[in-house]
Design a protein around this motif. Sequence first.
Motif, mmCIF file in Angstrom:
data_model
loop_
_atom_site.group_PDB
_atom_site.id
_atom_site.type_symbol
_atom_site.label_atom_id
_atom_site.label_comp_id
_atom_site.label_asym_id
_atom_site.label_seq_id
_atom_site.Cartn_x
_atom_site.Cartn_y
_atom_site.Cartn_z
ATOM 1 N N LYS A 6 -0.912 7.170 7.846
ATOM 2 C CA LYS A 6 -0.981 7.616 6.450
ATOM 3 C C LYS A 6 0.160 8.567 6.117
ATOM 4 O O LYS A 6 0.760 8.480 5.047
ATOM 5 N N GLN A 7 0.467 9.473 7.039
ATOM 6 C CA GLN A 7 1.550 10.425 6.792
ATOM 7 C C GLN A 7 2.892 9.712 6.637
ATOM 8 O O GLN A 7 3.665 10.029 5.729
ATOM 9 N N HIS A 8 3.146 8.741 7.494
ATOM 10 C CA HIS A 8 4.413 8.013 7.403
ATOM 11 C C HIS A 8 4.497 7.198 6.114
ATOM 12 O O HIS A 8 5.551 7.161 5.456
ATOM 13 N N LEU A 9 3.404 6.554 5.745
ATOM 14 C CA LEU A 9 3.425 5.765 4.513
ATOM 15 C C LEU A 9 3.546 6.652 3.279
ATOM 16 O O LEU A 9 4.207 6.278 2.310
ATOM 17 N N GLU A 10 2.923 7.829 3.301
ATOM 18 C CA GLU A 10 3.064 8.752 2.183
ATOM 19 C C GLU A 10 4.497 9.250 2.063
ATOM 20 O O GLU A 10 5.016 9.398 0.949
ATOM 21 N N ARG A 11 5.129 9.485 3.188
ATOM 22 C CA ARG A 11 6.538 9.924 3.164
ATOM 23 C C ARG A 11 7.421 8.828 2.592
ATOM 24 O O ARG A 11 8.313 9.097 1.777
ATOM 25 N N LEU A 12 7.183 7.585 3.001
ATOM 26 C CA LEU A 12 7.955 6.477 2.437
ATOM 27 C C LEU A 12 7.690 6.325 0.941
ATOM 28 O O LEU A 12 8.596 5.979 0.184
ATOM 29 N N GLU A 14 7.145 8.756 -1.113
ATOM 30 C CA GLU A 14 7.964 9.774 -1.764
ATOM 31 C C GLU A 14 9.432 9.344 -1.829
ATOM 32 O O GLU A 14 10.101 9.547 -2.836
ATOM 33 N N ILE A 15 9.910 8.753 -0.746
ATOM 34 C CA ILE A 15 11.319 8.360 -0.690
ATOM 35 C C ILE A 15 11.614 7.261 -1.705
ATOM 36 O O ILE A 15 12.632 7.294 -2.402
ATOM 37 N N PHE A 16 10.724 6.276 -1.791
ATOM 38 C CA PHE A 16 10.976 5.117 -2.650
ATOM 39 C C PHE A 16 10.263 5.204 -3.997
ATOM 40 O O PHE A 16 10.021 4.185 -4.635
ATOM 41 N N VAL A 23 7.421 0.565 -3.879
ATOM 42 C CA VAL A 23 6.137 1.257 -3.933
ATOM 43 C C VAL A 23 4.998 0.242 -3.890
ATOM 44 O O VAL A 23 3.987 0.441 -3.212
ATOM 45 N N GLN A 24 5.171 -0.871 -4.586
ATOM 46 C CA GLN A 24 4.145 -1.917 -4.568
ATOM 47 C C GLN A 24 3.997 -2.493 -3.160
ATOM 48 O O GLN A 24 2.873 -2.712 -2.688
ATOM 49 N N ALA A 25 5.093 -2.696 -2.467
ATOM 50 C CA ALA A 25 5.033 -3.197 -1.089
ATOM 51 C C ALA A 25 4.367 -2.169 -0.173
ATOM 52 O O ALA A 25 3.596 -2.534 0.723
ATOM 53 N N LEU A 26 4.644 -0.887 -0.402
ATOM 54 C CA LEU A 26 4.006 0.160 0.394
ATOM 55 C C LEU A 26 2.503 0.210 0.160
ATOM 56 O O LEU A 26 1.727 0.411 1.094
ATOM 57 N N ARG A 27 2.079 0.032 -1.072
ATOM 58 C CA ARG A 27 0.634 0.009 -1.372
ATOM 59 C C ARG A 27 -0.036 -1.151 -0.638
ATOM 60 O O ARG A 27 -1.128 -0.996 -0.091
#
Length: 67
Positions: A6-12, A14-16, A23-27
Amino acid sequence: MENGLKQHLERLDEIFAARTDYVQALRFMQRMASNIVRQLTALPDLSRARVDLAAVADRTALVEYYR
């Protein structure tokens, strides 16, 4: 594992934040990761199993032979 992911995905996230397609791909990745974590936590703890698989196989073979 879940917290680290979760921490890594939240950081990504923020970056993107400026790129909506990222962001849609991250979700989507977050949903898939949470599904995987849920499935892994539902698995039984096989380290506590105390079953002799050879004995089970022998009994199964005996039952199948007489069936």
